[in-house]
Structures are given as structure tokens and as C-alpha cells.
Design an enzyme around this catalytic site. Sequence first.
Site, mmCIF file in Angstrom:
data_model
loop_
_atom_site.group_PDB
_atom_site.id
_atom_site.type_symbol
_atom_site.label_atom_id
_atom_site.label_comp_id
_atom_site.label_asym_id
_atom_site.label_seq_id
_atom_site.Cartn_x
_atom_site.Cartn_y
_atom_site.Cartn_z
ATOM 1 N N LYS A 220 -82.971 18.525 42.436
ATOM 2 C CA LYS A 220 -82.349 18.949 43.707
ATOM 3 C C LYS A 220 -83.126 20.124 44.307
ATOM 4 O O LYS A 220 -83.443 20.141 45.494
ATOM 5 C CB LYS A 220 -80.895 19.373 43.468
ATOM 6 C CG LYS A 220 -80.267 20.102 44.650
ATOM 7 C CD LYS A 220 -78.839 20.500 44.381
ATOM 8 C CE LYS A 220 -78.651 21.805 43.665
ATOM 9 N NZ LYS A 220 -78.871 23.018 44.485
ATOM 10 N N ASN A 221 -83.422 21.113 43.467
ATOM 11 C CA ASN A 221 -84.025 22.341 43.995
ATOM 12 C C ASN A 221 -85.474 22.158 44.439
ATOM 13 O O ASN A 221 -86.025 23.024 45.119
ATOM 14 C CB ASN A 221 -83.907 23.475 42.961
ATOM 15 C CG ASN A 221 -82.471 23.964 42.833
ATOM 16 O OD1 ASN A 221 -81.605 23.538 43.588
ATOM 17 N ND2 ASN A 221 -82.230 24.850 41.884
ATOM 18 N N LEU B 193 -84.540 39.181 52.163
ATOM 19 C CA LEU B 193 -85.945 39.033 51.774
ATOM 20 C C LEU B 193 -86.624 37.945 52.604
ATOM 21 O O LEU B 193 -87.803 38.072 52.966
ATOM 22 C CB LEU B 193 -86.052 38.694 50.279
ATOM 23 C CG LEU B 193 -85.372 39.675 49.320
ATOM 24 C CD1 LEU B 193 -85.530 39.227 47.883
ATOM 25 C CD2 LEU B 193 -85.966 41.075 49.502
ATOM 26 N N ASP C 224 -78.897 28.718 36.150
ATOM 27 C CA ASP C 224 -78.201 27.454 36.407
ATOM 28 C C ASP C 224 -77.776 26.742 35.119
ATOM 29 O O ASP C 224 -76.913 25.860 35.156
ATOM 30 C CB ASP C 224 -79.095 26.514 37.235
ATOM 31 C CG ASP C 224 -79.231 26.994 38.675
ATOM 32 O OD1 ASP C 224 -78.470 27.883 39.094
ATOM 33 O OD2 ASP C 224 -80.111 26.471 39.383
ATOM 34 N N ARG D 158 -75.399 25.918 51.129
ATOM 35 C CA ARG D 158 -75.881 27.286 51.088
ATOM 36 C C ARG D 158 -77.408 27.342 51.320
ATOM 37 O O ARG D 158 -77.937 28.229 51.988
ATOM 38 C CB ARG D 158 -75.488 27.856 49.717
ATOM 39 C CG ARG D 158 -76.094 29.128 49.321
ATOM 40 C CD ARG D 158 -75.545 30.304 50.049
ATOM 41 N NE ARG D 158 -76.640 31.221 50.267
ATOM 42 C CZ ARG D 158 -76.570 32.336 50.950
ATOM 43 N NH1 ARG D 158 -75.442 32.684 51.513
ATOM 44 N NH2 ARG D 158 -77.604 33.096 51.089
ATOM 45 N N ARG E 136 -74.857 36.194 48.702
ATOM 46 C CA ARG E 136 -76.241 35.739 48.485
ATOM 47 C C ARG E 136 -77.035 36.114 49.711
ATOM 48 O O ARG E 136 -77.187 35.325 50.640
ATOM 49 C CB ARG E 136 -76.269 34.234 48.252
ATOM 50 C CG ARG E 136 -76.534 33.896 46.802
ATOM 51 C CD ARG E 136 -76.255 32.464 46.559
ATOM 52 N NE ARG E 136 -77.412 31.765 46.048
ATOM 53 C CZ ARG E 136 -77.342 30.550 45.545
ATOM 54 N NH1 ARG E 136 -76.207 29.909 45.517
ATOM 55 N NH2 ARG E 136 -78.419 29.961 45.088
ATOM 56 N N PRO E 137 -77.545 37.333 49.732
ATOM 57 C CA PRO E 137 -78.217 37.818 50.941
ATOM 58 C C PRO E 137 -79.492 37.040 51.244
ATOM 59 O O PRO E 137 -80.058 36.385 50.370
ATOM 60 C CB PRO E 137 -78.536 39.275 50.601
ATOM 61 C CG PRO E 137 -78.448 39.394 49.130
ATOM 62 C CD PRO E 137 -77.563 38.290 48.638
ATOM 63 N N CYS F 52 -70.583 32.080 49.807
ATOM 64 C CA CYS F 52 -71.151 31.440 48.633
ATOM 65 C C CYS F 52 -70.246 31.675 47.448
ATOM 66 O O CYS F 52 -69.743 32.771 47.243
ATOM 67 C CB CYS F 52 -72.517 32.018 48.340
ATOM 68 S SG CYS F 52 -73.201 31.419 46.812
ATOM 69 N N ARG G 130 -72.845 17.918 44.295
ATOM 70 C CA ARG G 130 -73.932 18.609 44.999
ATOM 71 C C ARG G 130 -75.228 18.542 44.184
ATOM 72 O O ARG G 130 -76.314 18.674 44.756
ATOM 73 C CB ARG G 130 -73.572 20.086 45.216
ATOM 74 C CG ARG G 130 -72.494 20.309 46.272
ATOM 75 C CD ARG G 130 -72.283 21.792 46.474
ATOM 76 N NE ARG G 130 -73.570 22.456 46.499
ATOM 77 C CZ ARG G 130 -73.812 23.685 46.036
ATOM 78 N NH1 ARG G 130 -72.838 24.407 45.540
ATOM 79 N NH2 ARG G 130 -75.012 24.197 46.096
#
Length: 417
Positions: A22-23, A125, A306, A92, A121-122, A116, A398
Site C-alpha cells: 500500500k505504502n 516538513l 506499523d 490521510r 500528523r503534521p 488522524c 485500508r
Amino acid sequence: MSVYVIEGGRTLSGEVKIQGSKNSTLPILAATLLCGGESVLFNCPRLSDVEASLDILRYIGCTARREGSTVIVDTGSVSRCEIPPTLMHRMRSSIIFLGAMIARFDRVRMSFPGGCELGPRPIDLHLDALREMGVEISEEHGELDCYVSDRLHGADIVLPIPSVGATENIMIAAAAAHGVTTISNAAREPEIVDLADFLNACGAAVSGAGGSTIVIEGSSELHPATHSIIPDRIVAATLMSAAAVTGSDIRFTGIIPSHLESVLPVFRDSGCDIDIRGGGMRLIAPYRLTAPKLIRTMPYPGFPTDAQAPVMSMAAVADGMTVFVENMFISRYSHVSELCRFGADIRVEGKVAVVDGVRRLLSADVSARDLRGAAALVVAALCAKGASEIRGIEYLERGYEDFELVLSSLGADVKKV
Ligand code: UD1
């Protein structure tokens, strides 16, 4: 809403092929926007987060279709340079479209990705880096308005922490920017290397991915590409946990063993026999697991955050005490209270969780509150005595493709109701 009903206590056996990551899929789908034509992605998992990305691409004006695990995206014609809140909030990770869209359109409007379940979860950056590359960004009423007044250009970017998403956004924008970008303290995850491989297949010049310094030479001549997504190392770690808690013997195919190096010691310390040959792996679990003692989540190549939740279910039935230290996200212990309903003995203080292994979990009715927490509850239910009900399966979907079918094919008694 779907519920899993799991009759625990069955030993699993057989062979399982690990789905695509997924990532990896999410940033690569965003990166297809740079190519202006038809890209073909093999091994794309069918997941709600992936479908959300495809819907964003369709909204922008691209076409996207699926043939089994192959996704074909045509980004040749685009009509919109904005993403509405309804699409941004579905996932997200939708912020990963920012770098690609600014490179394609020079102007982008999108809302913040929204709340989130892992705590705040900024995206500071991501925004700071894009500003260094010439993007003007205003943030008002939960909306981001971004434009390039002169030219998207390369920059020397030093990340204060090796953020995966920020590294990916910078890489994608930099691949189409004018000049050279250097990312120092870049994230080193295998998914970063997969993105670099895709970008290079499109004609980009990305070097150093997998290390802490990535150099990207921008190009205005990127073209569509064909690419195969890497296997999902977190799904592999989850199924390894499922095998471990059920005392099973399972063969895994389609894995990249080196991607699992940070989790393998935990399974070996727990008494699992792991045999890796070629692209396959066999895990034989002991009659009773031994507590893995200390697990600290860290950026790659450290133990992945994770995998913390599913591995905690394993520690819950191991002989002895395991201390978890969650260094990556606050609020990543939402599964703990639910694991305790199964009879697990877990105490949490701040980022530390202390798990005192019990001999047996008992069935429970529980609710998932995030993706990996859902996976942990499934693992726990597989070894709990009796029938458990798990609500909140939409979180699981998800990241895990047809998980009930995968587990059933290994002999588990799982029904999706
Ligand atoms: C990615 C993964 C997620 C994984 C995480 C860490 C995807 C789609 N998701 O998420 O599954 O759990 O990496 O391995 O690939 N941070 C900031 N400011 C920022 C960005 C991040 O402070 O602008 C902080 C986060 O709050 C967190 C840490 O950096 O504490 C790491 O986050 P990051 O690596 O960015 O995670 P994601 O890319 O969101």
C-alpha cells in the site's frame, strides 16, 4: 459496516502470496501525474486507500482502470488542479498528491488531509521543503493554496526527521523541477526505493534512495512507465504474527526477505523457526512463544511502527514480559484496551507499553480504531478460545486485501458479515 466473526484456536497451514505494498502504491500513483500518459502498475493491491487515490486521479481528469492486480492510469489529459475536502479526507495520505500536482500545474488548491487516528500528523516538513523549492503556500480555513510564481526549482533540503511522506513529496516534485535537489536525512524505507525506481523508469535521475542522502536531477521530459509494486512488508509481518500465535507452519511467497530484516529477529527471539530461500520464507512457530523482551519502533531499518500492533498480539500470549516503546506516533496504542478484552495483560504509560504474556486469550467482541490496530485484533482473535467479533473492519480494508479470504485459505475460521 462489516464485522469479522472469528472462531479462534485453529492452526494455520499452507502457502500465502504477499500482496503489493500500500505504502508504495500511493506515492507511485501520485507520481504518475508527472508522466502525462499511460502508466501500468502491476501488483497493485485492491484497498480502500488505493481506490481513494484512483478517485483523486479521476477527479483531476485522468482515467484509471483496474484489470485484476494491474492498474492502468492515463494522466495525459487533466482538467482540475484542486482536490476537494471529501476526497482529501478519505485518506490521510492524500497529501502525497501535493508535490505531484504542483509539479504538473504550478497551482494547487487542496484541504488539509484532516484528522488522524494516530494523533496529530503534521505536514510542516512537506510544506517547508516545497517552499524551499519555490512554492508559495498560504494556509487558510483548513485549505492549502499553493502556487509557483517563478519556477519550481531544486534545493538542498535537510529534513529534521526522516519523514516518509515528506521525502516522497520532495522526490516527486524534484523529479520535474528545474535543477538538482538534495534531500539530507531522507527516509530510507523500501517504499522510498520503489518510488525512486518508478521515477527512474519514467526517465528521472534519482540516486541514493535507500540511503540518507537522495539526489534528484529534475527533468522536463518524464514519460509514462510500467512498474511492479514491491510486496507489502507489513502485511507479511502481520501474517507472520498470525502464524506465530496459532503455532502454525506457513510458507510465504512473493516477499523480499531483506525488507523483513528489522522484524525477523523478533520472530526468531520468540522461538519461531524461519527458513528463507530465494524469494520465499517458511515460518514454523513453537508450541509456546517466548516474549521478545524489548521492541522499539524506529525509522527504517529499525522496527516498523506499523508492525507494532500485530506483534503486540503475539507478545500478549508469549511466555514472559515484553516492553514496547512507540517512538514514531503518539496515540498508537488504541488496540491495547481492546486486546485487554481478550484477557491480555498490558499496561501503557506514555510511549511505553508493558505486556505480560498470558497462556491463553479468550474470545471477545471488540472494535478497531485504526488500520494496524485492526490487524492486531484479528491476530488476537485467531488464537483466542471461542468466537470473537471484530467491528471497524473498514480500517482493516485500508491496508489488507481480502484478508478474510487470505486467512480462510490458510485454514482460519473467519467470516465477514
Ligand atoms: C508513513 C506510512 C505509515 C508509517 C509511517 C512511519 C505511508 C502512506 N504511510 O506515514 O504507514 O506508519 O510512514 O513509518 O507511507 N512528521 C512531522 N511533520 C511532518 C511529517 C511528519 O512532524 O511534516 C512526524 C510525524 O508526526 C511522525 C514522524 O514525523 O511522528 C514520522 O512520520 P512520517 O514518516 O511522515 O509518516 P507518514 O509519511 O505520514
